[in-house]
Motif scaffolding. Structure first.
Motif, PDB file in Angstrom:
ATOM      1  N   CYS A  57       0.836  -1.390  -0.148  1.00  0.00           N
ATOM      2  CA  CYS A  57      -0.061  -0.035   0.003  1.00  0.00           C
ATOM      3  C   CYS A  57       0.697   0.966   0.003  1.00  0.00           C
ATOM      4  O   CYS A  57       1.709   1.290   0.767  1.00  0.00           O
ATOM      5  CB  CYS A  57      -0.736   0.081   1.215  1.00  0.00           C
ATOM      6  N   THR A  58       0.538   2.153  -0.812  1.00  0.00           N
ATOM      7  CA  THR A  58       1.386   3.435  -1.093  1.00  0.00           C
ATOM      8  C   THR A  58       0.749   4.663  -0.189  1.00  0.00           C
ATOM      9  O   THR A  58       1.228   5.636   0.166  1.00  0.00           O
ATOM     10  CB  THR A  58       1.241   4.128  -2.323  1.00  0.00           C
TER      11      THR A  58
ATOM     12  N   ASP B 202      -2.007   6.316  -0.644  1.00  0.00           N
ATOM     13  CA  ASP B 202      -2.498   7.374  -1.601  1.00  0.00           C
ATOM     14  C   ASP B 202      -3.891   7.715  -0.954  1.00  0.00           C
ATOM     15  O   ASP B 202      -4.513   8.932  -1.262  1.00  0.00           O
ATOM     16  CB  ASP B 202      -2.264   7.384  -3.057  1.00  0.00           C
ATOM     17  N   GLY B 203      -4.818   6.615  -0.607  1.00  0.00           N
ATOM     18  CA  GLY B 203      -6.069   7.035  -0.156  1.00  0.00           C
ATOM     19  C   GLY B 203      -6.885   6.899  -1.364  1.00  0.00           C
ATOM     20  O   GLY B 203      -8.372   7.084  -0.973  1.00  0.00           O
TER      21      GLY B 203
ATOM     22  N   CYS C 164      -8.778   4.240  -2.518  1.00  0.00           N
ATOM     23  CA  CYS C 164      -9.631   3.121  -2.170  1.00  0.00           C
ATOM     24  C   CYS C 164     -10.812   3.808  -1.095  1.00  0.00           C
ATOM     25  O   CYS C 164     -11.867   3.778  -1.147  1.00  0.00           O
ATOM     26  CB  CYS C 164      -9.011   2.365  -1.652  1.00  0.00           C
TER      27      CYS C 164
ATOM     28  N   CYS D   6      -6.030   1.093  -7.707  1.00  0.00           N
ATOM     29  CA  CYS D   6      -5.174   1.153  -6.685  1.00  0.00           C
ATOM     30  C   CYS D   6      -3.682   1.197  -7.108  1.00  0.00           C
ATOM     31  O   CYS D   6      -3.275  -0.013  -7.951  1.00  0.00           O
ATOM     32  CB  CYS D   6      -5.390  -0.340  -5.544  1.00  0.00           C
TER      33      CYS D   6
ATOM     34  N   CYS E 129      -2.640  -3.777  -4.610  1.00  0.00           N
ATOM     35  CA  CYS E 129      -2.725  -4.462  -3.346  1.00  0.00           C
ATOM     36  C   CYS E 129      -4.348  -4.689  -2.642  1.00  0.00           C
ATOM     37  O   CYS E 129      -4.042  -5.181  -1.789  1.00  0.00           O
ATOM     38  CB  CYS E 129      -1.809  -3.888  -2.151  1.00  0.00           C
TER      39      CYS E 129
HETATM   40  S1  SF4 Z   1      -5.628   2.528  -3.337  1.00  0.00           S
HETATM   41 FE1  SF4 Z   1      -5.684   2.209  -1.056  1.00  0.00          FE
HETATM   42  S2  SF4 Z   1      -4.765   0.090  -0.757  1.00  0.00           S
HETATM   43 FE2  SF4 Z   1      -4.272   1.027  -2.835  1.00  0.00          FE
HETATM   44  S3  SF4 Z   1      -2.472   1.822  -2.412  1.00  0.00           S
HETATM   45 FE3  SF4 Z   1      -3.943   3.462  -2.425  1.00  0.00          FE
HETATM   46  S4  SF4 Z   1      -4.269   3.527  -0.325  1.00  0.00           S
HETATM   47 FE4  SF4 Z   1      -3.126   1.512  -0.510  1.00  0.00          FE
END
Ligand code: SF4
Length: 101
Positions: free
Chosen positions: A23-24, A26-27, A29, A79, A83
Protein backbone atom coordinates in the motif's frame (compact mmCIF):
# COMPACT_ATOMS: atom_id res chain seq x y z
CA UNK A 1 -25.30 -7.47 4.83
CA UNK A 2 -25.02 -11.12 4.05
CA UNK A 3 -25.48 -11.84 0.37
CA UNK A 4 -26.59 -15.39 -0.08
CA UNK A 5 -25.29 -17.38 -2.98
CA UNK A 6 -28.29 -18.13 -5.17
CA UNK A 7 -28.18 -20.64 -7.96
CA UNK A 8 -28.67 -19.01 -11.32
CA UNK A 9 -28.52 -15.40 -10.17
CA UNK A 10 -24.76 -14.99 -10.16
CA UNK A 11 -24.93 -13.29 -6.77
CA UNK A 12 -22.05 -14.48 -4.65
CA UNK A 13 -20.68 -13.49 -1.31
CA UNK A 14 -17.42 -11.60 -1.73
CA UNK A 15 -14.77 -10.38 0.66
CA UNK A 16 -11.90 -7.93 0.30
CA UNK A 17 -8.46 -7.65 1.84
CA UNK A 18 -5.46 -5.36 1.42
CA UNK A 19 -1.79 -6.32 1.27
CA UNK A 20 -0.48 -3.48 3.44
CA UNK A 21 3.12 -4.29 2.44
CA UNK A 22 2.34 -2.84 -1.00
CA UNK A 23 0.00 0.00 0.00
CA UNK A 24 1.30 3.44 -1.00
CA UNK A 25 -1.11 5.27 1.30
CA UNK A 26 -2.49 7.52 -1.44
CA UNK A 27 -6.04 6.95 -0.17
CA UNK A 28 -7.77 6.35 -3.51
CA UNK A 29 -9.67 3.38 -2.06
CA UNK A 30 -10.91 5.42 0.89
CA UNK A 31 -12.19 8.05 -1.55
CA UNK A 32 -14.00 5.51 -3.71
CA UNK A 33 -15.47 3.38 -0.93
CA UNK A 34 -15.11 5.04 2.49
CA UNK A 35 -17.59 2.53 3.93
CA UNK A 36 -15.09 -0.25 3.23
CA UNK A 37 -11.61 1.33 3.28
CA UNK A 38 -9.93 3.76 5.64
CA UNK A 39 -6.40 5.01 6.22
CA UNK A 40 -5.09 4.32 9.70
CA UNK A 41 -2.63 6.49 11.61
CA UNK A 42 0.24 4.48 10.10
CA UNK A 43 -0.75 5.98 6.74
CA UNK A 44 -1.82 2.65 5.23
CA UNK A 45 -5.27 1.51 4.15
CA UNK A 46 -7.25 -1.12 6.05
CA UNK A 47 -10.67 -2.66 5.52
CA UNK A 48 -13.68 -2.07 7.74
CA UNK A 49 -16.01 -4.71 9.09
CA UNK A 50 -19.75 -4.80 8.41
CA UNK A 51 -20.31 -2.85 11.65
CA UNK A 52 -17.87 -0.11 10.62
CA UNK A 53 -14.94 -1.26 12.74
CA UNK A 54 -11.47 -0.66 11.26
CA UNK A 55 -9.69 -4.01 11.07
CA UNK A 56 -6.09 -3.15 11.83
CA UNK A 57 -4.67 -6.62 11.42
CA UNK A 58 -2.66 -6.69 8.17
CA UNK A 59 -4.44 -8.78 5.56
CA UNK A 60 -7.74 -8.84 7.46
CA UNK A 61 -10.79 -9.53 5.32
CA UNK A 62 -14.13 -7.74 5.29
CA UNK A 63 -17.37 -8.53 3.48
CA UNK A 64 -18.13 -6.57 0.32
CA UNK A 65 -21.67 -5.16 0.57
CA UNK A 66 -23.35 -5.72 -2.78
CA UNK A 67 -24.39 -2.05 -3.25
CA UNK A 68 -20.71 -1.10 -2.86
CA UNK A 69 -19.30 -3.75 -5.17
CA UNK A 70 -18.68 -1.36 -8.07
CA UNK A 71 -16.86 1.10 -5.80
CA UNK A 72 -14.73 -1.69 -4.36
CA UNK A 73 -13.93 -3.06 -7.82
CA UNK A 74 -13.00 0.43 -9.05
CA UNK A 75 -10.73 0.78 -6.03
CA UNK A 76 -9.00 -2.49 -6.88
CA UNK A 77 -8.56 -1.42 -10.50
CA UNK A 78 -7.19 2.03 -9.64
CA UNK A 79 -5.07 1.00 -6.65
CA UNK A 80 -1.51 2.06 -7.54
CA UNK A 81 -0.06 -0.53 -5.17
CA UNK A 82 -2.09 -3.29 -6.83
CA UNK A 83 -2.79 -4.55 -3.37
CA UNK A 84 -6.59 -4.71 -3.08
CA UNK A 85 -7.84 -8.27 -3.43
CA UNK A 86 -11.51 -9.22 -3.86
CA UNK A 87 -12.33 -12.90 -3.59
CA UNK A 88 -15.26 -15.28 -3.40
CA UNK A 89 -15.95 -16.41 0.13
CA UNK A 90 -17.00 -19.88 -1.00
CA UNK A 91 -13.70 -20.98 -2.56
CA UNK A 92 -11.39 -17.99 -1.85
CA UNK A 93 -10.81 -17.45 -5.57
CA UNK A 94 -9.72 -13.91 -6.38
CA UNK A 95 -12.22 -12.32 -8.76
CA UNK A 96 -10.90 -8.73 -8.83
CA UNK A 97 -7.38 -7.55 -8.12
CA UNK A 98 -3.85 -8.49 -9.14
CA UNK A 99 -4.46 -12.21 -8.57
CA UNK A 100 -7.61 -12.41 -10.68
CA UNK A 101 -7.42 -14.15 -14.03
S1 SF4 B 1 -5.70 2.54 -3.27
FE1 SF4 B 1 -5.79 2.15 -1.05
S2 SF4 B 1 -4.87 0.10 -0.78
FE2 SF4 B 1 -4.28 0.85 -2.80
S3 SF4 B 1 -2.29 1.80 -2.49
FE3 SF4 B 1 -3.84 3.41 -2.34
S4 SF4 B 1 -4.31 3.57 -0.14
FE4 SF4 B 1 -3.25 1.62 -0.47
Amino acid sequence: MNVQQEAGTGVEELEVWIDQDLCTGDGICAQYAPEVFELDIDGLAYVKSADDELLQTPGATAPVPLPLLNDVVDSAKECPGECIHVRRVSDRTEVYGPGAE
